[in-house]
Scaffold this active site. Structure first.
Site: not given
Length: 295
Positions: A11, A58, A177, A229, A257
Site C-alpha cells: 500500500k 493492502t 559562479r 563532486q 543553473h
C-alpha cells in the site's frame, strides 16, 4: 518455461497525521507523514495460481499503519518505520521481508507576539525527512535515513574549471559562479539485530538527522567549491565522522543553473563577468552529480 523471479506488493501513499496533547503544559505537537508498505515472502501462488489465501490485503496494511500509529510513537520516523516493518514479518509467518518508506512533512511551530504558539504551525519549506526501514526474517532491521528536497543556493564561492576540453566541449571555464542544488542526502545505519536495538538507538536518530543537515548547509556555504563532486565528498566524510553507527552516506545533487544574460546589444550595457547582476534561471537540461561514501 517461465518463472516468477521477483514479487512484492503493498500500500502506497498512506496519509497519517498524529497530534500529541500535553495537557499539563497546554501545548500540542503534530506529525504528518506519507507512508508506503511493501511485502515480500511466500506469495508466488497469488500471481501464478490466483490464490488469494496468501494475500494480506493492502487495505489491511493501511489499517495496520493507523492502528500502530495510535499505539506507538511516530517520532522519530526511524523507530516507527521499524515498528511497522517488524509487525508484518512477525504477524504473518509467510512474509519474509517488509519495507516501509516514510516521508515526514514539515510543520514548524508559529511564533506569535514573540512566543511559540501552543497549537499553530506553518510549513516553512518543501524539504522532508525520509526513512526507509526494512525488516527481514532472521536478518534484523535495515534503516536508511534521509534529507530530501532541501533547496540551497549561494551567489558566489563556487568555480568549475580544468575539465576535459575536446571537440565536443563548449562550456566555458569559470572561477566564480552561482551554485544551487536540491539536496537529497541519505545515510545507511549498521543493521539492527532486532526492534529492541532500534528502540535503544532512538536518541541517535534525531541527533544524526540534525547533524547531517547542519553539515550539509555549513559545508555548502563555507566551502570554496572547486566542483559539486568535491564538495559533496567533504559532506560525506564529515557525516561518517560524526555518526559512528552509520556505514555509508550518499548524495544526489542536481544543478540548478543560473546563466548570465549578455545585454551589450542594448547601448553597450555590461552584464557579464564581474559586471553580471541579472541572470536567467534555467530548468532543463541539468547536471546531476551523485556519490556514495562508505567505511
Amino acid at each position: 518455461m517461465v518463472q516468477l523471479t521477483t514479487a512484492r506488493y503493498g500500500k502506497d501513499n498512506i496519509r497519517v497525521y498524529k497530534v500529541h496533547r500535553d495537557e499539563q503544559a497546554g501545548t500540542q505537537d503534530v506529525v504528518e507523514m506519507t507512508v508506503g508498505v511493501l511485502l515480500q515472502g511466500d506469495i508466488e501462488t497469488s500471481y501464478t495460481q490466483a490464490d488469494n489465501s496468501v494475500v494480506v490485503a493492502t487495505d489491511t496494511m493501511k489499517n495496520t499503519v493507523y492502528i500502530l500509529a495510535k499505539q506507538h510513537p511516530v517520532s522519530p520516523p526511524e523507530l516507527f518505520g521499524a515498528i511497522v516493518a517488524s509487525h508484518f514479518v512477525e504477524k504473518y509467518n509467510h512474509i519474509r521481508s517488509a519495507q516501509v518508506k516514510i516521508i515526514v512533512h514539515k510543520w514548524t511551530r508559529m511564533t506569535v507576539d514573540g512566543k511559540p504558539h501552543p497549537h499553530s504551525f506553518l510549513r516553512d519549506g518543501a524539504d522532508t525527512r525520509n526513512v526507509e526501514a526494512t525488516a527481514t526474517e532472521g536478518k534484523g532491521v535495515d534503516i536508511r535515513s534521509a534529507i530530501a528536497g532541501l533547496l540551497v543556493l549561494k551567489s558566489t564561492g563556487s568555480a568549475f574549471h580544468g575539465f576535459i576540453r575536446d571537440e565536443y566541449a563548449t562550456l566555458s571555464e569559470v572561477s566564480d559562479r552561482i551554485l544551487s542544488t536540491e539536496v537529497d542526502c541519505g545515510w545507511v545505519w549498521e543493521t539492527f539485530n532486532a526492534l529492541k536495538d532500534v528502540e535503544a538507538a532512538v536518541p541517535k536518530f534525531d541527533e544524526a538527522w540534525n547533524g547531517a543537515r547542519d553539515i550539509t548547509t555549513s559545508t555548502f556555504a563555507r566551502d570554496e567549491s572547486a566542483s559539486v563532486q568535491n564538495t559533496m565528498y567533504k559532506m560525506c566524510e564529515q557525516i561518517l565522522a560524526a555518526v559512528p553507527m552509520v556505514k555509508a552516506v550518499d548524495y544526489s545533487l542536481p544543478n540548478k543553473h543560473y546563466f548570465e544574460i549578455d545585454l551589450s546589444w542594448h547601448k553597450g550595457l555590461k552584464n557579464t563577468g564581474k559586471d553580471a547582476e541579472v541572470y536567467a534561471p534555467q530548468s532543463n537540461p541539468n547536471g546531476l552529480i551523485q556519490c556514495t561514501v562508505s567505511r
